[in-house]
Design a protein around this motif. Structure first.
Motif, PDB file in Angstrom:
ATOM      1  N   GLY A 132       0.805  -1.208   0.000  1.00  0.00           N
ATOM      2  CA  GLY A 132       0.000   0.000   0.000  1.00  0.00           C
ATOM      3  C   GLY A 132       0.844   1.267   0.000  1.00  0.00           C
ATOM      4  O   GLY A 132       0.570   2.204  -0.759  1.00  0.00           O
ATOM      5  N   LEU A 133       1.884   1.281   0.819  1.00  0.00           N
ATOM      6  CA  LEU A 133       2.722   2.476   0.927  1.00  0.00           C
ATOM      7  C   LEU A 133       3.501   2.741  -0.347  1.00  0.00           C
ATOM      8  O   LEU A 133       3.677   3.898  -0.751  1.00  0.00           O
ATOM      9  CB  LEU A 133       3.682   2.326   2.109  1.00  0.00           C
ATOM     10  CG  LEU A 133       3.032   2.370   3.497  1.00  0.00           C
ATOM     11  CD1 LEU A 133       4.017   1.887   4.561  1.00  0.00           C
ATOM     12  CD2 LEU A 133       2.556   3.775   3.817  1.00  0.00           C
ATOM     13  N   ARG A 135       2.639   2.311  -3.291  1.00  0.00           N
ATOM     14  CA  ARG A 135       1.790   2.901  -4.327  1.00  0.00           C
ATOM     15  C   ARG A 135       1.624   4.410  -4.121  1.00  0.00           C
ATOM     16  O   ARG A 135       1.129   5.105  -5.009  1.00  0.00           O
ATOM     17  CB  ARG A 135       0.432   2.206  -4.352  1.00  0.00           C
ATOM     18  CG  ARG A 135       0.506   0.793  -4.918  1.00  0.00           C
ATOM     19  CD  ARG A 135      -0.859   0.127  -4.969  1.00  0.00           C
ATOM     20  NE  ARG A 135      -0.803  -1.113  -5.741  1.00  0.00           N
ATOM     21  CZ  ARG A 135      -0.494  -2.303  -5.244  1.00  0.00           C
ATOM     22  NH1 ARG A 135      -0.196  -2.413  -3.962  1.00  0.00           N
ATOM     23  NH2 ARG A 135      -0.471  -3.368  -6.004  1.00  0.00           N
ATOM     24  N   MET A 136       2.029   4.902  -2.932  1.00  0.00           N
ATOM     25  CA  MET A 136       1.921   6.331  -2.643  1.00  0.00           C
ATOM     26  C   MET A 136       3.277   7.009  -2.540  1.00  0.00           C
ATOM     27  O   MET A 136       3.414   8.184  -2.873  1.00  0.00           O
ATOM     28  CB  MET A 136       1.148   6.531  -1.326  1.00  0.00           C
ATOM     29  CG  MET A 136      -0.271   5.998  -1.337  1.00  0.00           C
ATOM     30  SD  MET A 136      -1.133   6.305   0.225  1.00  0.00           S
ATOM     31  CE  MET A 136      -0.255   5.170   1.319  1.00  0.00           C
ATOM     32  N   LEU A 137       4.275   6.281  -2.085  1.00  0.00           N
ATOM     33  CA  LEU A 137       5.601   6.856  -1.872  1.00  0.00           C
ATOM     34  C   LEU A 137       6.425   6.801  -3.160  1.00  0.00           C
ATOM     35  O   LEU A 137       6.157   5.975  -4.034  1.00  0.00           O
ATOM     36  CB  LEU A 137       6.332   6.081  -0.766  1.00  0.00           C
ATOM     37  CG  LEU A 137       5.731   6.198   0.637  1.00  0.00           C
ATOM     38  CD1 LEU A 137       6.397   5.195   1.578  1.00  0.00           C
ATOM     39  CD2 LEU A 137       5.893   7.619   1.183  1.00  0.00           C
ATOM     40  N   LYS A 139       9.325   5.792  -5.678  1.00  0.00           N
ATOM     41  CA  LYS A 139      10.076   4.539  -5.838  1.00  0.00           C
ATOM     42  C   LYS A 139      11.567   4.846  -5.790  1.00  0.00           C
ATOM     43  O   LYS A 139      12.298   4.707  -6.771  1.00  0.00           O
ATOM     44  CB  LYS A 139       9.722   3.860  -7.149  1.00  0.00           C
ATOM     45  CG  LYS A 139       8.396   3.111  -7.181  1.00  0.00           C
ATOM     46  CD  LYS A 139       7.247   3.862  -6.625  1.00  0.00           C
ATOM     47  CE  LYS A 139       5.910   3.152  -6.889  1.00  0.00           C
ATOM     48  NZ  LYS A 139       4.785   4.051  -6.610  1.00  0.00           N
ATOM     49  N   GLY A 143      12.035   6.357  -0.292  1.00  0.00           N
ATOM     50  CA  GLY A 143      10.653   5.892  -0.269  1.00  0.00           C
ATOM     51  C   GLY A 143      10.524   4.473   0.246  1.00  0.00           C
ATOM     52  O   GLY A 143       9.679   4.183   1.105  1.00  0.00           O
ATOM     53  N   ALA A 147       8.770   3.100   3.779  1.00  0.00           N
ATOM     54  CA  ALA A 147       7.783   2.020   3.809  1.00  0.00           C
ATOM     55  C   ALA A 147       8.241   0.887   4.725  1.00  0.00           C
ATOM     56  O   ALA A 147       7.443   0.327   5.490  1.00  0.00           O
ATOM     57  CB  ALA A 147       7.548   1.497   2.395  1.00  0.00           C
ATOM     58  N   THR A 222       6.172   2.033 -11.077  1.00  0.00           N
ATOM     59  CA  THR A 222       5.138   2.487 -12.000  1.00  0.00           C
ATOM     60  C   THR A 222       5.362   1.881 -13.378  1.00  0.00           C
ATOM     61  O   THR A 222       6.471   1.916 -13.906  1.00  0.00           O
ATOM     62  CB  THR A 222       5.146   4.016 -12.128  1.00  0.00           C
ATOM     63  OG1 THR A 222       4.984   4.568 -10.817  1.00  0.00           O
ATOM     64  CG2 THR A 222       4.026   4.498 -13.037  1.00  0.00           C
TER      65      THR A 222
END
Length: 236
Positions: A132-133, A135-137, A139, A143, A147, A222
């Protein structure tokens, strides 16, 4: 008497409950072996060995949490960030089995309890949070390190509550369950912070040097945009 957090000794939980969780752990590890076969390749296999060796070494180093209470790295989140959830659970389980059989760290009859809490529950929670983290932080090393820190703290506390459940089901002495739950949560929050710092530093360092070896960066990066394909009369 010093207490090493999380490792359950023989006789703390009764035989039927210990047997139940031994069966559960065996079934869960069978699934992990089956799923890990798809992940293991020439890059991940040696990394898994290094992760298991690192967790084994660091778990031997205890740090003081409270008077008479020491804690150590559990390793679940660190493992899933570097080698993924299935291989990570097997790495932690291997460490726990070796510690139990060679160093009497955790009881033999409690091995299923310990594997359930640290290798299965801890890694599952750690992986779900990292997924989950990430996908927001960003890469990036920072980051993935962030996480790993957050997931480590939460994963260690949740793993400690696995013991609370097991003790509620089959504890061999009469103790206040709210007191046990509160004590375990508070103590393992401190342990989780220590684990989080170690995990974050480790994975961020690996990510800076060899990002291709960090499972979380490969798995949650991504997806690249799809370039349009020229065709007769236009683009596809």
């Amino acid at each position: 008497m010093d207490i090493v957090a999380m490792h359950i000794a023989n006789g703390i939980v009764d035989g039927p409950v210990s047997a139940l969780f031994t069966a559960f752990a065996a079934g869960a590890l069978t699934v992990c072996v089956w799923r890990a076969r798809a992940d293991l390749d020439d890059r991940l296999a040696p990394m898994a060995g290094l992760v298991a060796a690192f967790i084994f070494a660091v778990q031997m180093l205890n740090f003081q949490v409270l008077p008479g209470v020491s804690g150590h790295l559990l390793g679940g989140t660190l493992a899933v960030v570097l080698v993924g959830p299935w291989v990570g659970a097997l790495c932690v389980s291997t460490v726990l089995i070796v510690q139990c059989l060679l160093f009497a760290d955790g009881g033999l009859t409690a091995l299923g309890l310990n594997i359930t809490n640290m290798a299965i529950l801890g890694t599952a929670v750690g992986y779900l949070l990292v997924a989950g983290l990430m996908r927001m932080l960003p890469k990036t090393p920072a980051g993935v390190g962030t996480a790993a820190f957050i997931a480590s703290v939460v994963g260690v506390v949740v793993a400690s509550q696995g013991f609370v459940l097991q003790y509620w089901m089959g504890g061999t002495t009469e103790l206040s369950m709210p007191a046990i739950a509160g004590t375990m949560a508070g103590m393992h929050t401190l342990i989780g912070i220590g684990e989080g710092l170690i995990a974050a530093t480790t994975v961020a360092t690996v990510a800076r040097v060899r990002p291709d070896l960090v499972y979380a960066l490969r798995r949650f990066r991504t997806a690249p945009a799809v370039e349009p394909v020229p065709v007769a009369g236009g683009v596809l």
